[in-house]
Design a protein around this motif. Structure first.
Motif, short mmCIF file in Angstrom:
data_model
loop_
_atom_site.label_atom_id
_atom_site.label_comp_id
_atom_site.label_asym_id
_atom_site.label_seq_id
_atom_site.Cartn_x
_atom_site.Cartn_y
_atom_site.Cartn_z
N SER A 121 0.83 -1.20 0.00
CA SER A 121 0.00 0.00 0.00
C SER A 121 0.87 1.26 0.00
N PHE A 122 1.91 1.25 0.83
CA PHE A 122 2.81 2.41 0.91
C PHE A 122 3.61 2.59 -0.38
N LEU A 123 4.18 1.51 -0.89
CA LEU A 123 5.00 1.59 -2.10
C LEU A 123 4.16 1.97 -3.32
N SER A 124 2.90 1.52 -3.35
CA SER A 124 2.00 1.88 -4.46
C SER A 124 1.75 3.38 -4.48
N PHE A 125 1.68 3.96 -3.28
CA PHE A 125 1.44 5.41 -3.16
C PHE A 125 2.60 6.19 -3.76
N SER B 166 14.97 7.33 -2.73
CA SER B 166 14.62 8.73 -2.52
C SER B 166 13.47 8.92 -1.52
N ILE B 167 12.80 7.83 -1.15
CA ILE B 167 11.69 7.93 -0.21
C ILE B 167 12.23 8.28 1.17
N ASN B 168 11.65 9.34 1.79
CA ASN B 168 12.15 9.80 3.08
C ASN B 168 11.03 9.93 4.11
N ASN B 169 11.38 10.44 5.29
CA ASN B 169 10.41 10.54 6.38
C ASN B 169 9.25 11.46 6.06
N SER B 170 9.49 12.50 5.28
CA SER B 170 8.42 13.41 4.88
C SER B 170 7.38 12.67 4.04
N ASP B 171 7.85 11.70 3.26
CA ASP B 171 6.92 10.90 2.45
C ASP B 171 6.02 10.05 3.33
N VAL B 172 6.59 9.54 4.43
CA VAL B 172 5.80 8.73 5.37
C VAL B 172 4.70 9.59 5.99
N ILE B 173 5.06 10.81 6.40
CA ILE B 173 4.09 11.72 7.00
C ILE B 173 3.02 12.09 5.98
N ASN B 174 3.44 12.37 4.76
CA ASN B 174 2.49 12.73 3.70
C ASN B 174 1.53 11.58 3.41
N TYR B 175 2.05 10.35 3.44
CA TYR B 175 1.21 9.17 3.21
C TYR B 175 0.14 9.05 4.30
N HIS B 176 0.54 9.34 5.54
CA HIS B 176 -0.41 9.31 6.65
C HIS B 176 -1.57 10.29 6.41
N HIS B 177 -1.21 11.51 5.98
CA HIS B 177 -2.22 12.55 5.80
C HIS B 177 -3.06 12.33 4.55
N GLN B 178 -2.40 11.99 3.46
CA GLN B 178 -3.09 11.92 2.17
C GLN B 178 -3.77 10.58 1.89
N PHE B 179 -3.42 9.54 2.65
CA PHE B 179 -4.04 8.23 2.41
C PHE B 179 -4.77 7.70 3.64
N ILE B 180 -4.04 7.54 4.75
CA ILE B 180 -4.63 6.93 5.95
C ILE B 180 -5.72 7.82 6.56
N LEU B 181 -5.38 9.09 6.83
CA LEU B 181 -6.36 9.99 7.46
C LEU B 181 -7.48 10.37 6.48
N LYS B 182 -7.11 10.57 5.24
CA LYS B 182 -8.10 10.95 4.22
C LYS B 182 -9.16 9.87 4.04
N ASN B 183 -8.71 8.61 4.12
CA ASN B 183 -9.63 7.48 3.95
C ASN B 183 -10.19 6.98 5.29
N LYS B 184 -9.89 7.71 6.37
CA LYS B 184 -10.41 7.40 7.71
C LYS B 184 -10.09 5.96 8.12
N LEU B 185 -8.83 5.55 7.86
CA LEU B 185 -8.40 4.21 8.24
C LEU B 185 -8.00 4.19 9.71
N SER B 186 -8.05 3.03 10.32
CA SER B 186 -7.84 2.92 11.76
C SER B 186 -6.38 3.13 12.15
N SER B 187 -6.17 3.45 13.43
CA SER B 187 -4.80 3.60 13.94
C SER B 187 -4.08 2.27 13.95
N SER B 188 -4.83 1.16 14.10
CA SER B 188 -4.20 -0.17 14.07
C SER B 188 -3.64 -0.46 12.68
N TYR B 189 -4.38 -0.05 11.64
CA TYR B 189 -3.88 -0.23 10.27
C TYR B 189 -2.64 0.65 10.07
N GLN B 190 -2.69 1.88 10.60
CA GLN B 190 -1.55 2.78 10.49
C GLN B 190 -0.32 2.17 11.17
#
Length: 345
Positions: free
Chosen positions: A99-103, A111-135
């Motif tokens: 899921s992360f690599l597809s994003f 080139s993937i860095n920590n900012s990308d991880v944070i961006n993935y949280h905001h633009q995919f996990i939180l946007k799709n209202k996924l659970s903290s356990s999935y995160q």
């Protein structure tokens, strides 16, 4: 209505499989859809895999991963297998990493860095209202994968986790448990549910039991290579041992203690869930009970009977005592002795 849909291969064809709790109106709507069928094997309704049905049930079209991402996933699976992770953990971590690599499919791995991880949280996990356990699963997979590769911009120690949710376990009363366990006349179904409650077993632990794991001389069940690759033992009550003997005389299991319709084959986990669902209907219990509720109830009832938390921790196979301590929050033994000031008004 709670439901989920996924793509599965059924009888050689890809189908959109829909799981949900029994709902007569939802079933009637499904019947109106083209080529909608009920599968006893899947214990679910299924439809043709096409763009219309994928969109209808919220399944995104899978994007084709770039070669470097495919290779990354394959190497990750090899690593997990070498480390002897369980098949379920390998599946969970691989799907999370995918899921992360597809994003970031078009971005080079190095080139993937920590900012990308944070961006993935905001633009995919939180946007799709996924659970903290999935995160958390995503974070586990990311940290594990990027810890084993070279030339990465990811700083593992700076990847943060979401604040954990404080969710109390669901607990049934002893009267409710008795209704559920007495609901089935089928000895196999009755014994399976009774074993989960009487020994505090996880679903997978019950299904992985073999006949030799029952030590009738010492009144013990041996739970082998459970969560965390640990063996443990649990006591067998005299009544459950008697029930097991009656079951064994009828079914004579060979490979697994509880076998499915196929001779020597392991009992299907979805069929076990259906056994519980049928018991709830017969017992007229309308709560959304799962098999894990029986395990939670076992632990809570032990605590209320005065069993030390350290023993409960061992019986459940918890690595940390903090995991077991959550049952103190749902035990009603102490609460029942508290007198409300309302009664003095």
């Amino acid at each position: 209505m709670n439901w989920k849909a996924e793509i599965k291969t059924h009888k050689g064809q890809k189908r959109v499989v829909v799981y949900f709790d029994y709902n007569s109106s939802a079933i009637e709507r499904l019947k109106q859809l083209e080529d909608a069928k009920w599968s006893k094997t899947l214990s679910a309704w299924h439809l043709p895999d096409n763009s219309t049905n994928r969109k209808r049930f919220g399944i995104e079209q899978e994007a084709t991963l770039n070669t470097d991402k495919i290779a990354a996933l394959e190497n990750f699976v090899v690593y997990l297998r070498t480390k002897r992770y369980s098949s379920s953990t390998i599946k969970t971590y691989t799907e999370a990493l995918k899921s992360f690599l597809s994003f970031y499919n078009l971005k080079p791995l190095e080139s993937i860095n920590n900012s990308d991880v944070i961006n993935y949280h905001h633009q995919f996990i939180l946007k799709n209202k996924l659970s903290s356990s999935y995160q958390n699963q995503i974070i586990n997979a990311i940290k594990l994968y990027f810890a084993i590769i070279k030339d990465t911009a990811i700083q593992i120690n700076k990847i943060y986790r979401p604040k954990s949710e404080k969710v109390l376990p669901h607990v049934l009363s002893k009267a409710e448990v008795k209704k559920i366990l007495d609901a089935h006349s089928n000895i196999k179904h009755k014994t399976m549910l009774s074993m989960i409650y009487s020994c505090g077993l996880r679903r997978s632990e019950l299904l992985n039991l073999k006949p030799n794991d029952i030590d009738s001389d010492r009144n013990l069940v041996i739970i082998r290579q459970a969560k965390g690759k640990k063996d443990r033992i649990a006591p067998l009550s005299a009544s459950i041992l008697e029930m097991l003997r009656a079951y064994y005389k009828i079914y004579r299991p060979k490979n697994w203690l509880f076998e499915g319709q196929k001779l020597g084959g392991q009992y299907d986990e979805r069929s076990l869930a259906l056994v519980l669902k049928q018991a709830l209907t017969k017992a007229n219990i309308n709560k959304p009970v799962t098999l894990h509720w029986l395990r939670h109830s076992y632990a809570t009832h032990l605590l209320e009977a005065g069993t030390d938390l350290r023993y409960i921790q061992e019986l459940l196979g918890h690595k940390s005592s903090k995991t077991t301590e959550i049952y103190t929050h749902v035990s009603t033994k102490s609460l029942q002795n508290i007198k409300s000031p309302f009664d003095d008004l």
